[in-house]
Every structure is written in structure tokens, then in C-alpha cells.
Scaffold this motif. Structure first.
Motif, PDB file in Angstrom:
ATOM      1  N   GLN A 184       6.757   5.660 -13.771  1.00  0.00           N
ATOM      2  CA  GLN A 184       6.272   4.543 -13.028  1.00  0.00           C
ATOM      3  C   GLN A 184       5.735   4.566 -11.834  1.00  0.00           C
ATOM      4  O   GLN A 184       4.377   3.956 -11.325  1.00  0.00           O
ATOM      5  N   LEU A 185       6.140   5.456 -10.944  1.00  0.00           N
ATOM      6  CA  LEU A 185       5.662   5.669  -9.758  1.00  0.00           C
ATOM      7  C   LEU A 185       4.329   6.360  -9.704  1.00  0.00           C
ATOM      8  O   LEU A 185       3.367   6.058  -9.259  1.00  0.00           O
ATOM      9  N   LEU A 186       4.251   7.378 -10.592  1.00  0.00           N
ATOM     10  CA  LEU A 186       2.912   8.059 -10.772  1.00  0.00           C
ATOM     11  C   LEU A 186       1.727   7.102 -11.433  1.00  0.00           C
ATOM     12  O   LEU A 186       0.606   7.080 -11.155  1.00  0.00           O
ATOM     13  N   TRP A 187       2.255   6.117 -12.236  1.00  0.00           N
ATOM     14  CA  TRP A 187       1.260   5.130 -12.857  1.00  0.00           C
ATOM     15  C   TRP A 187       0.822   4.240 -11.834  1.00  0.00           C
ATOM     16  O   TRP A 187      -0.419   3.767 -12.021  1.00  0.00           O
ATOM     17  N   ALA A 188       1.273   3.947 -10.702  1.00  0.00           N
ATOM     18  CA  ALA A 188       0.774   3.085  -9.793  1.00  0.00           C
ATOM     19  C   ALA A 188      -0.099   3.377  -8.788  1.00  0.00           C
ATOM     20  O   ALA A 188      -1.120   3.099  -8.223  1.00  0.00           O
ATOM     21  N   ILE A 189      -0.356   5.002  -8.689  1.00  0.00           N
ATOM     22  CA  ILE A 189      -1.526   5.632  -7.856  1.00  0.00           C
ATOM     23  C   ILE A 189      -2.683   5.366  -8.354  1.00  0.00           C
ATOM     24  O   ILE A 189      -3.594   5.088  -7.434  1.00  0.00           O
ATOM     25  N   PRO A 190      -3.387   5.456  -9.511  1.00  0.00           N
ATOM     26  CA  PRO A 190      -4.697   5.268  -9.725  1.00  0.00           C
ATOM     27  C   PRO A 190      -5.094   3.789  -9.224  1.00  0.00           C
ATOM     28  O   PRO A 190      -6.387   3.792  -9.079  1.00  0.00           O
ATOM     29  N   PHE A 191      -4.442   2.819  -9.156  1.00  0.00           N
ATOM     30  CA  PHE A 191      -4.739   1.479  -8.951  1.00  0.00           C
ATOM     31  C   PHE A 191      -5.367   1.591  -7.444  1.00  0.00           C
ATOM     32  O   PHE A 191      -5.989   0.677  -6.890  1.00  0.00           O
ATOM     33  N   ALA A 200      12.360   1.125  -2.664  1.00  0.00           N
ATOM     34  CA  ALA A 200      12.081   1.539  -1.383  1.00  0.00           C
ATOM     35  C   ALA A 200      10.661   2.552  -1.539  1.00  0.00           C
ATOM     36  O   ALA A 200       9.784   2.705  -0.733  1.00  0.00           O
ATOM     37  N   LEU A 201      10.852   3.402  -2.650  1.00  0.00           N
ATOM     38  CA  LEU A 201       9.846   4.354  -2.894  1.00  0.00           C
ATOM     39  C   LEU A 201       8.520   3.625  -3.349  1.00  0.00           C
ATOM     40  O   LEU A 201       7.397   3.988  -2.893  1.00  0.00           O
ATOM     41  N   PHE A 202       8.410   2.506  -4.161  1.00  0.00           N
ATOM     42  CA  PHE A 202       7.527   1.675  -4.334  1.00  0.00           C
ATOM     43  C   PHE A 202       6.733   1.518  -3.283  1.00  0.00           C
ATOM     44  O   PHE A 202       5.625   1.268  -3.170  1.00  0.00           O
ATOM     45  N   PHE A 203       7.573   0.689  -2.226  1.00  0.00           N
ATOM     46  CA  PHE A 203       7.102   0.115  -0.884  1.00  0.00           C
ATOM     47  C   PHE A 203       6.462   1.296  -0.243  1.00  0.00           C
ATOM     48  O   PHE A 203       5.377   0.988   0.219  1.00  0.00           O
ATOM     49  N   ALA A 204       7.242   2.566   0.007  1.00  0.00           N
ATOM     50  CA  ALA A 204       6.634   3.425   0.750  1.00  0.00           C
ATOM     51  C   ALA A 204       5.358   3.916   0.149  1.00  0.00           C
ATOM     52  O   ALA A 204       4.325   4.323   0.970  1.00  0.00           O
ATOM     53  N   LEU A 205       5.317   4.162  -1.103  1.00  0.00           N
ATOM     54  CA  LEU A 205       4.150   4.564  -1.879  1.00  0.00           C
ATOM     55  C   LEU A 205       2.986   3.633  -1.452  1.00  0.00           C
ATOM     56  O   LEU A 205       1.769   4.088  -1.259  1.00  0.00           O
ATOM     57  N   ASP A 206       3.213   2.250  -2.050  1.00  0.00           N
ATOM     58  CA  ASP A 206       2.086   1.197  -1.436  1.00  0.00           C
ATOM     59  C   ASP A 206       1.657   1.363  -0.136  1.00  0.00           C
ATOM     60  O   ASP A 206       0.457   1.148   0.331  1.00  0.00           O
ATOM     61  N   PHE A 207       2.642   1.522   0.852  1.00  0.00           N
ATOM     62  CA  PHE A 207       2.160   1.467   2.269  1.00  0.00           C
ATOM     63  C   PHE A 207       1.490   2.494   2.716  1.00  0.00           C
ATOM     64  O   PHE A 207       0.278   2.366   3.286  1.00  0.00           O
ATOM     65  N   GLY A 208       1.574   3.733   2.086  1.00  0.00           N
ATOM     66  CA  GLY A 208       1.033   5.088   2.191  1.00  0.00           C
ATOM     67  C   GLY A 208      -0.432   4.931   1.672  1.00  0.00           C
ATOM     68  O   GLY A 208      -1.337   5.321   2.423  1.00  0.00           O
ATOM     69  N   LEU A 209      -0.554   4.620   0.527  1.00  0.00           N
ATOM     70  CA  LEU A 209      -1.843   4.828  -0.329  1.00  0.00           C
ATOM     71  C   LEU A 209      -2.791   3.512   0.010  1.00  0.00           C
ATOM     72  O   LEU A 209      -4.067   3.863  -0.052  1.00  0.00           O
ATOM     73  N   SER A 210      -2.298   2.457   0.497  1.00  0.00           N
ATOM     74  CA  SER A 210      -3.093   1.473   0.980  1.00  0.00           C
ATOM     75  C   SER A 210      -4.044   1.598   2.167  1.00  0.00           C
ATOM     76  O   SER A 210      -4.891   0.908   2.270  1.00  0.00           O
ATOM     77  N   PHE A 211      -3.610   2.574   3.013  1.00  0.00           N
ATOM     78  CA  PHE A 211      -4.192   2.996   4.176  1.00  0.00           C
ATOM     79  C   PHE A 211      -5.360   4.120   4.002  1.00  0.00           C
ATOM     80  O   PHE A 211      -5.990   4.487   4.779  1.00  0.00           O
ATOM     81  N   ILE A 212      -5.397   4.573   2.515  1.00  0.00           N
ATOM     82  CA  ILE A 212      -6.346   5.575   2.390  1.00  0.00           C
ATOM     83  C   ILE A 212      -7.809   4.689   2.119  1.00  0.00           C
ATOM     84  O   ILE A 212      -7.788   3.821   1.436  1.00  0.00           O
ATOM     85  N   PRO A 213      -8.664   4.862   2.810  1.00  0.00           N
ATOM     86  CA  PRO A 213     -10.085   4.127   2.883  1.00  0.00           C
ATOM     87  C   PRO A 213     -10.831   4.501   1.689  1.00  0.00           C
ATOM     88  O   PRO A 213     -12.141   5.043   1.508  1.00  0.00           O
TER      89      PRO A 213
END
Length: 256
Positions: A70-77, A149-162
Motif C-alpha cells: 500500500q505504501l509503494l502504491w502511493a509513490i507513483p501518484f 504515520a508512515l503514510f503521512f511521512a511519505l506524503d510529506f517527503g514526496l510532495s516536496f519533490i519538484p
């Protein structure tokens, strides 16, 4: 998840010590097939609650495997424009998998607990089974707190990639964007290019109430996570500054 063989199967009476709660249900399900270690039966609770059910029943290995998927699935978005509707079939498939295989996984889990217990001194076997078997609401809640918490951290980190997707999302998550998409047929957001500190993003759509083709050029300042309107075109004609401001205010007021 299924490494047990027929010769290693224990009696259901022994497995009751591991199951502890809702024993009649699992007795019925496991006795309905020739070999519950290899044959599947349906579990509605596992279907609807998936990872919650796995954690509740202390099946940590499948819980972490499915949570990891599920965590990996979120990355391509965060890197490409994928519709959020794709989540429905994805999580639907996860639910079907857990609902279909859950009882078999649990049967093999109880076998594993009993096998591990037999390797211990007889005086501690019952205590081991009591600890590893049964259910635990606290563990279920704790593991899902960690997962969220991992989903939140993943969202926080990846959303700052331009990425182009993240840059467009600076505009697309705004109330003005919602209004534009509601008012327009075939709304589209396009990343154009970077110009110095800002990125150029373009919105296009057809205003079905005014019968007009609309194109809006916006400047996105990704480092500040903000944007500004730059140009507005109606039916291919660029509006002057005053009319552009009026159009922006019209969309802004409609958003409220």
C-alpha cells in the motif's frame, strides 16, 4: 504464507488454544474444506477490514507485506498524473485477496504458533501460546497508528519533490481549481516550463454556461507553495489586465 504440509497439521482442538476467540467460526470454515492449509474459504471480516483484521489476529507477516504494498502504491501518484479513482480497484483487490485467503493464512499461522511452542520447554508452552495467539485490539491500533504515520511521512517527503505533478498540484488542490473544474467541460492542467523562480502551468476548459473556450496561464512558486494568475484567454483572445483581474475575482468569489 502457506508453508504447512498435510502431515504437519494439528488437531483443531489444539488450534483452539491459539484462536481463543470466535472458535466456532474458524472450526466451521476449516472443516468445510478437505485441507484448510491449502484450500481457501471466504471471510467477510477480513474482506472489509483487511489489515485491521490481520493485525487483530496477530498475523504480522501478511500485515507488513500488504502495508508495504500500500505504501509503494502511493509513490507513483507524486510523479505522474494518475486519477485517484485507481485507488478503488487497488484497495478492492487487496480486500478480495485478504477475504479469500485470510482463513487459510490464519490456519497456517496457528500451526506455526503451535510448532514454535512445541520447541520450548513444556512448562512455558501454554504461556507462549497465550501470548502469540488470540487477538489484541491494542496491537491492531498501534500498528495502524504506525502505518498512518508512515503514510503521512511519505506524503510529506514526496510532495516536496519538484515533479510536474507536484507543481501542478499547488494549483489543483485550491478552491479556485475546484471551481474551474466544476464550471468547465474537459478541464485540463498542463505543465509548460520553468522560467527562473517560477513554473508555468496552464489550465484549459470549455465554459458550458458562457459557451467559451477558456485558457488560464498561472505562475507557480513551488519553493513557497503558492501561485498567481498571469494571463486569461477567452476564445483564443487574451484579456486585458483589468478584465483578467475581474475574471479571477469572479472565480475566487464563486469558490467561497
Amino acid at each position: 504464507m502457506n508453508e504447512a504440509h498435510q502431515e504437519e497439521l494439528t488437531s483443531f482442538e489444539e488450534q483452539h488454544k491459539v484462536v481463543q476467540k470466535n472458535i466456532p467460526y474458524y472450526d466451521l470454515k476449516w472443516k468445510s474444506v478437505e485441507n484448510p492449509a491449502t484450500k481457501d474459504t471466504w471471510n467477510w471480516l477480513a474482506f472489509f477490514f483487511s489489515t485491521f483484521w490481520l493485525a487483530y489476529r496477530k498475523m504480522y507477516k501478511p500485515f507488513f507485506i500488504i502495508s508495504g504494498i500500500q505504501l509503494l502504491w502511493a509513490i507513483p501518484f507524486y510523479f505522474t498524473d494518475l486519477t485517484a479513482w485507481l485507488d478503488l480497484p487497488f484497495y478492492g483487490i487487496i480486500s478480495i485477496i485478504v477475504g479469500s485467503f485470510g482463513n487459510r493464512w490464519y490456519f497456517n499461522h496457528t500451526n506455526h504458533v503451535l510448532k514454535q511452542a512445541r520447541a520450548l520447554p513444556e512448562t512455558v508452552q501454554d504461556s507462549y501460546i497465550q501470548t502469540k495467539g488470540g487477538t489484541h485490539v491494542g496491537i491492531m491500533l498501534g500498528l495502524h497508528t504506525l502505518l498512518f504515520a508512515l503514510f503521512f511521512a511519505l506524503d510529506f517527503g514526496l510532495s516536496f519533490i519538484p515533479t510536474e505533478t507536484n507543481i501542478k498540484d499547488v494549483v489543483r488542490i485550491s478552491e479556485e481549481a475546484d471551481t474551474l473544474e466544476v464550471y468547465m467541460d474537459n478541464p485540463k492542467w498542463n505543465y509548460i516550463k520553468q522560467e527562473g523562480r517560477h513554473h508555468v502551468v496552464e489550465f484549459t476548459g470549455y465554459d458550458y454556461t458562457e459557451k467559451e473556450d477558456v485558457r488560464i496561464v498561472l505562475y507557480v512558486y513551488f519553493d513557497k507553495y503558492m501561485y498567481e494568475w498571469n494571463q486569461v484567454y477567452i476564445n483564443g483572445k487574451k484579456l486585458n489586465e483589468e478584465d483578467s483581474i475581474d475574471y479571477e475575482l469572479y472565480i475566487e468569489d464563486s469558490s467561497w
